[in-house]
Motif scaffolding. Structure first.
Motif, short mmCIF file in Angstrom:
data_model
loop_
_atom_site.label_atom_id
_atom_site.label_comp_id
_atom_site.label_asym_id
_atom_site.label_seq_id
_atom_site.Cartn_x
_atom_site.Cartn_y
_atom_site.Cartn_z
N VAL A 54 -5.85 1.90 -3.37
CA VAL A 54 -5.65 2.45 -2.03
C VAL A 54 -4.24 2.08 -1.55
O VAL A 54 -3.88 0.92 -1.52
N PRO A 55 -3.43 3.07 -1.17
CA PRO A 55 -2.05 2.78 -0.78
C PRO A 55 -1.96 2.15 0.62
O PRO A 55 -2.79 2.40 1.49
N TRP A 56 -0.94 1.33 0.79
CA TRP A 56 -0.60 0.77 2.09
C TRP A 56 0.27 1.76 2.83
O TRP A 56 1.27 2.25 2.31
N LEU A 57 -0.13 2.08 4.05
CA LEU A 57 0.63 2.99 4.89
C LEU A 57 1.42 2.15 5.89
O LEU A 57 0.86 1.57 6.83
N GLN A 58 2.71 2.09 5.69
CA GLN A 58 3.56 1.21 6.50
C GLN A 58 3.99 1.86 7.80
O GLN A 58 4.21 1.18 8.81
N HIS A 59 4.10 3.18 7.81
CA HIS A 59 4.64 3.90 8.95
C HIS A 59 3.81 5.16 9.18
O HIS A 59 3.25 5.73 8.22
N PRO A 60 3.69 5.63 10.43
CA PRO A 60 2.91 6.86 10.66
C PRO A 60 3.33 8.04 9.80
O PRO A 60 2.48 8.86 9.42
N ASP A 61 4.61 8.12 9.46
CA ASP A 61 5.05 9.23 8.61
C ASP A 61 4.42 9.18 7.22
O ASP A 61 4.36 10.20 6.52
#
Length: 271
Positions: A54-61
């Motif tokens: 599962v990827p880490w989403l660092q920023h809303p983009d």
């Protein structure tokens, strides 16, 4: 003649927040094998432990690459607006747990405008409350009054402004330490009274909904009593929730209500 069932594609879910509620939701969804794909988890810093793959989403983009169908926020009020605009542009729905963010009317108005432009929806789960569906239905006719009482053991109020209003360590009986509007309650006590905003949004609004916050040394769970009167009749519902094991300020029901919301996106029968 019988026909083969149409295969239902898995729901791609992105989760904003990796605290106690987020972890519990992911655990329950995995145990129930509900046809959910976890498309990403957003957090301010990279979590030490994420579910495999599962990827880490660092920023809303980063939501663009995750291609979610549904985004669920369980990170706190500061995350609602930035992640909400991205979610409403890129996904069909954005579920908000930290409804205290809507104590600022501008936040809700701006998110609604984004949802209208992109044909998406803001979803408000019932959280730890019972009877929100009935209250929302009743609000189709004029409501006269909505009252919401929140009762928790003193330990659940530690680390909040309650500690400056009452001696939490010396209470011998249930004590009301705050009475005011839902806007004031959710704004001053977002970790404990966030749910007051849910009742207010379902009924007569943040300023007309009256809230009492109670510390009770005899309480063993987190209790809510919702009372409303209006053209529909009278509503009086009480619920006592087990605290979330990893965070006594929240209730197990808050996580369970998110699980129900997510699963209703993939079930042939919504309930």
């Amino acid at each position: 003649m019988p026909t083969e069932p149409v295969p239902r594609p898995p729901l791609r879910l992105a989760l904003v927040g990796w605290g106690a509620i987020g972890r519990r939701v992911v655990q329950l969804l995995a145990e129930r094998d509900a046809g959910i794909v976890l498309a990403g988890i957003a957090a301010r810093t990279r979590p030490a432990e994420l579910p495999s793959g599962v990827p880490w989403l660092q920023h809303p983009d980063d939501l663009g690459a995750a291609t979610p169908d549904l985004v669920v926020e369980a990170a706190g009020r500061d995350a609602v607006e930035p992640w909400g605009h991205a979610a409403l542009r890129l996904a069909r729905g954005f579920a908000v747990s930290s409804t205290s963010a809507f104590c600022d009317d501008g936040v809700l108005d701006r998110l609604v405008a984004t949802a209208e432009r992109h044909g998406s929806q803001i979803l408000i789960p019932p959280g730890a409350l019972a009877g929100v569906d009935a209250l929302a239905a009743a609000a189709a006719l004029p409501l006269d009054e909505v009252r919401h009482q929140i009762v928790k053991p003193p330990a659940a109020w530690r680390g909040t402004p309650a500690a400056g209003l009452v001696d939490l360590d010396r209470l011998t009986e249930a004590t009301v330490f705050f009475a005011g509007s839902a806007r004031e309650a959710a704004g001053r006590f977002p970790a404990n009274a966030n749910v007051a905003a849910i009742a207010a949004l379902a009924g007569i609004g943040l300023d007309r909904t009256r809230v009492e916050l109670v510390a009770d040394p005899k309480a063993v769970g987190n209790g809510h009593r919702l009372r409303a009167t209006g053209a529909f009749g009278t509503l009086d519902i009480a619920i006592e929730n087990r605290p979330l094991a990893t965070n006594p300020k929240s209730s197990e029901m808050a996580a369970l209500s998110l699980v129900r919301l997510v699963e209703n996106h993939v079930r042939p029968l919504c309930r």
